[in-house]
Structure formats: C-alpha cells, structure tokens
Write an enzyme that holds these catalytic residues in place. Sequence first.
Site, PDB file in Angstrom:
ATOM      1  N   GLY A 188      60.163  -9.503  51.792  1.00  0.00           N
ATOM      2  CA  GLY A 188      60.152 -10.512  52.863  1.00  0.00           C
ATOM      3  C   GLY A 188      61.457 -10.546  53.629  1.00  0.00           C
ATOM      4  O   GLY A 188      62.367  -9.733  53.419  1.00  0.00           O
TER       5      GLY A 188
ATOM      6  N   GLY B 125      63.065 -13.791  54.242  1.00  0.00           N
ATOM      7  CA  GLY B 125      63.538 -15.175  54.122  1.00  0.00           C
ATOM      8  C   GLY B 125      65.065 -15.191  54.110  1.00  0.00           C
ATOM      9  O   GLY B 125      65.717 -14.144  53.920  1.00  0.00           O
TER      10      GLY B 125
ATOM     11  N   GLY C 269      66.750 -13.952  50.803  1.00  0.00           N
ATOM     12  CA  GLY C 269      66.560 -12.505  50.653  1.00  0.00           C
ATOM     13  C   GLY C 269      67.473 -11.726  51.590  1.00  0.00           C
ATOM     14  O   GLY C 269      68.070 -10.719  51.196  1.00  0.00           O
TER      15      GLY C 269
ATOM     16  N   ASN D 120      61.940 -22.054  44.270  1.00  0.00           N
ATOM     17  CA  ASN D 120      61.994 -23.452  43.849  1.00  0.00           C
ATOM     18  C   ASN D 120      60.807 -23.746  42.940  1.00  0.00           C
ATOM     19  O   ASN D 120      59.754 -23.116  43.066  1.00  0.00           O
ATOM     20  CB  ASN D 120      61.835 -24.381  45.067  1.00  0.00           C
ATOM     21  CG  ASN D 120      63.135 -24.612  45.809  1.00  0.00           C
ATOM     22  OD1 ASN D 120      64.219 -24.528  45.239  1.00  0.00           O
ATOM     23  ND2 ASN D 120      63.013 -24.927  47.092  1.00  0.00           N
TER      24      ASN D 120
ATOM     25  N   LYS E 155      66.788 -28.292  38.241  1.00  0.00           N
ATOM     26  CA  LYS E 155      66.570 -28.043  39.678  1.00  0.00           C
ATOM     27  C   LYS E 155      65.313 -28.772  40.137  1.00  0.00           C
ATOM     28  O   LYS E 155      65.243 -29.274  41.262  1.00  0.00           O
ATOM     29  CB  LYS E 155      66.464 -26.531  39.903  1.00  0.00           C
ATOM     30  CG  LYS E 155      66.211 -26.070  41.321  1.00  0.00           C
ATOM     31  CD  LYS E 155      67.471 -25.599  42.019  1.00  0.00           C
ATOM     32  CE  LYS E 155      67.331 -25.383  43.510  1.00  0.00           C
ATOM     33  NZ  LYS E 155      66.694 -24.156  43.888  1.00  0.00           N
TER      34      LYS E 155
ATOM     35  N   ASN F   5      64.629 -31.123  43.333  1.00  0.00           N
ATOM     36  CA  ASN F   5      63.589 -30.849  44.330  1.00  0.00           C
ATOM     37  C   ASN F   5      62.554 -31.973  44.436  1.00  0.00           C
ATOM     38  O   ASN F   5      62.109 -32.266  45.546  1.00  0.00           O
ATOM     39  CB  ASN F   5      62.904 -29.507  44.045  1.00  0.00           C
ATOM     40  CG  ASN F   5      63.796 -28.313  44.346  1.00  0.00           C
ATOM     41  OD1 ASN F   5      63.935 -27.411  43.536  1.00  0.00           O
ATOM     42  ND2 ASN F   5      64.425 -28.281  45.502  1.00  0.00           N
TER      43      ASN F   5
HETATM   44  O1  PAF Z   1      64.572 -26.578  48.797  1.00  0.00           O
HETATM   45  C1  PAF Z   1      65.687 -26.908  49.258  1.00  0.00           C
HETATM   46  O2  PAF Z   1      65.843 -27.201  50.438  1.00  0.00           O
HETATM   47  C2  PAF Z   1      66.879 -26.899  48.326  1.00  0.00           C
HETATM   48  O3  PAF Z   1      66.430 -26.480  47.060  1.00  0.00           O
HETATM   49  C3  PAF Z   1      67.632 -28.232  48.202  1.00  0.00           C
HETATM   50  C4  PAF Z   1      68.549 -28.164  47.006  1.00  0.00           C
HETATM   51  C5  PAF Z   1      66.699 -29.413  48.072  1.00  0.00           C
HETATM   52  C6  PAF Z   1      68.582 -28.445  49.362  1.00  0.00           C
HETATM   53  O4  PAF Z   1      67.969 -28.610  50.603  1.00  0.00           O
END
Ligand code: PAF
Length: 305
Positions: free
Chosen positions: A17, A19, A22, A105, A187, A191
């Site tokens: 990709g 992105g 990347g 994520n 994380k 999120n």
């Molecule tokens: O997905 C995102 O945008 C990022 O993981 C985070 C940490 C929320 C910052 O914008």
Amino acid sequence: MAPYTSAQPALSWCIVGRGAIGLLAGARLQLAGYPTRLWLKQPANLQLNFTDIQQQNKQLCLLPQQTNSPVQRLLVPVKAYDVRHAVAQLMPYLANNAQLVISHNGIVPLQPLLEQLTPEQGLWFLSTSQAAYKPAPDHVIHSGTGSSYLAKLTAASWEDDDIVAAMTVALGPLSVVADIYPLLWQKLAINVAINPLTAIENCQNGQLAAPRYQPQIEALVSEVCQVATASGYPMDISSSLAKVYQVIAATTNNFSSMQQDVQAGRQTEIDAICGYVCQQAAQLNIAAPANKQLLMRIRALTTAT
Ligand code: PAF
C-alpha cells in the site's frame, strides 16, 4: 538514521500500500540502503517527496514489486480489516522463508493468518507511535517522533536479527518484546478513548481534553482495563487514563485515523477497536456498554455515508 553497514547486501523490502506509515518506513529504508519496493493495486513508480523529522525534504523513487522474484521481506502496514486479504493476495509471491511484519491499530485474531503461512515463514507484529501524514498522495511528512515495539509471533530463526535491524531503521527507535499483547491492550485503551469520539465530534484529538468528555473516556478505558485484566493482561485504570491524556496532549492538533476515515467515507477500524473489546467482554460475561454504544454509532455513521 544510520546507513546500512553490514558486510552482507541489505535484503530488499516490499511494502504493501501507500499509507503514511508505510511510506515513512519505505523512505527511511531506501535512504539507509535497503532496496524498497511497493505492492500497489495499480503497480507504478512512486516519485515520493519525503519530509523528515528535521523538516528536510528528500526526493525518492519507490519502484513497484516485480512478481518474478519472490518477496523475502514484507511490511504490511494496512488497516486491521485488510490484513488477511492483503496477505492472501501476496501468498503466491512470497519466498518459502519470507518474513512478514504486520502493523495496525486494534486487535484482530491472528490464528487465520498464521494458518496461511508455511512453517519456515515468519510473522511479526509491530506497534508504532511514530506519526506521519500525507498532505498529497506523493508527499509524506514525518510529523511526530514516536517509538515502536516489535514481537515475533512465530518460532525464532536465524534471520531474526536482520528483521530487527531493518525495522529499527524503518520505524525505530525500536524495542523487541516477547509478548506484544500487553502493548496492544494499552494501545487499545488509547484508541477506544480517542478514535471514535474524534470521529463523531469531527474534531482534533486535543478537543477531547475538555472536561465534558471525561466521564465517557473514563467509562471506555475502565471497560478496556476490566476486559484486559480478565484476559490475563492486568491493566490499571488510573495509569491507563494518564496515558490516554498524555497522547491527547501530544497529538493535540492531529486528526485521528478514524476521524479521517469517517470524513473520507472509508471503512473504519472500529470492529478491531471497540468491536474487539465488546467481543472479548461478551466471552467473559463483562458488560461493556460504553464501547458498545460507540461501536454502534460509528457503524451507523459509516453505513449512512
Ligand atoms: O489512530 C490514530 O489516529 C492514532 O493511533 C492515535 C494515537 C489515536 C493518534 O491520533
């Protein structure tokens, strides 16, 4: 970023990709002497303008991956919902001992992916807080210094050091960890707190520091902590909330990835974020109403557009 100095020629990397993360990784790898190719839906050369963290501009050309030579090293920095499809498409072109690094994520079950690989192929997960964005399709800006964590999900092999070296160049500073899940849960807490709320409010991350969002953020993060703890990854509510507010402050002017996806009418990672929390909570008989509410609201927003 140190140039590649080993006596062995650097193995080439293929990046899936175009992105922002990347392309950041691709630019840094290529500048350090790793031949770097892109795997794109429509293969073409990418003349890339890369603005590094010191705001120096560099012009690069990233070539498309040739299908006549097996892919040895693959970085898959695609959205959680796209990983399986991307890897399945590349399977026929992977070397028998290819090493794959995925990065996204949220949390998705990895078993189906592991089952696609041969015993000699390796799978890694990289979690990063490096920040990059694309003001134009051929321009990537490294906008915030972060760090990355890398874990191998398959058995160790003699090639591991060269993967760690390359990923340090691409997205380091890097720490290698034995188990990525404690980091993925941490994380996830960030999120669930930031992504859906910024998407619903259509705001920058910094707006969530306002006191009116505090009860909802506390409820979301507290559910993540309960579910993570019951899953064997103990998480404390007050330190997790402190981390969430640190990230809100550090990324105050950023638009979250979900805010951008919703604005662009794209699919979001909500199923791998609030959806994963709800799924795990249901299995453990834990109530997760705050995550469920945002899961439903984001699904409704994206099906309505
Ligand atoms: O997905 C995102 O945008 C990022 O993981 C985070 C940490 C929320 C910052 O914008």
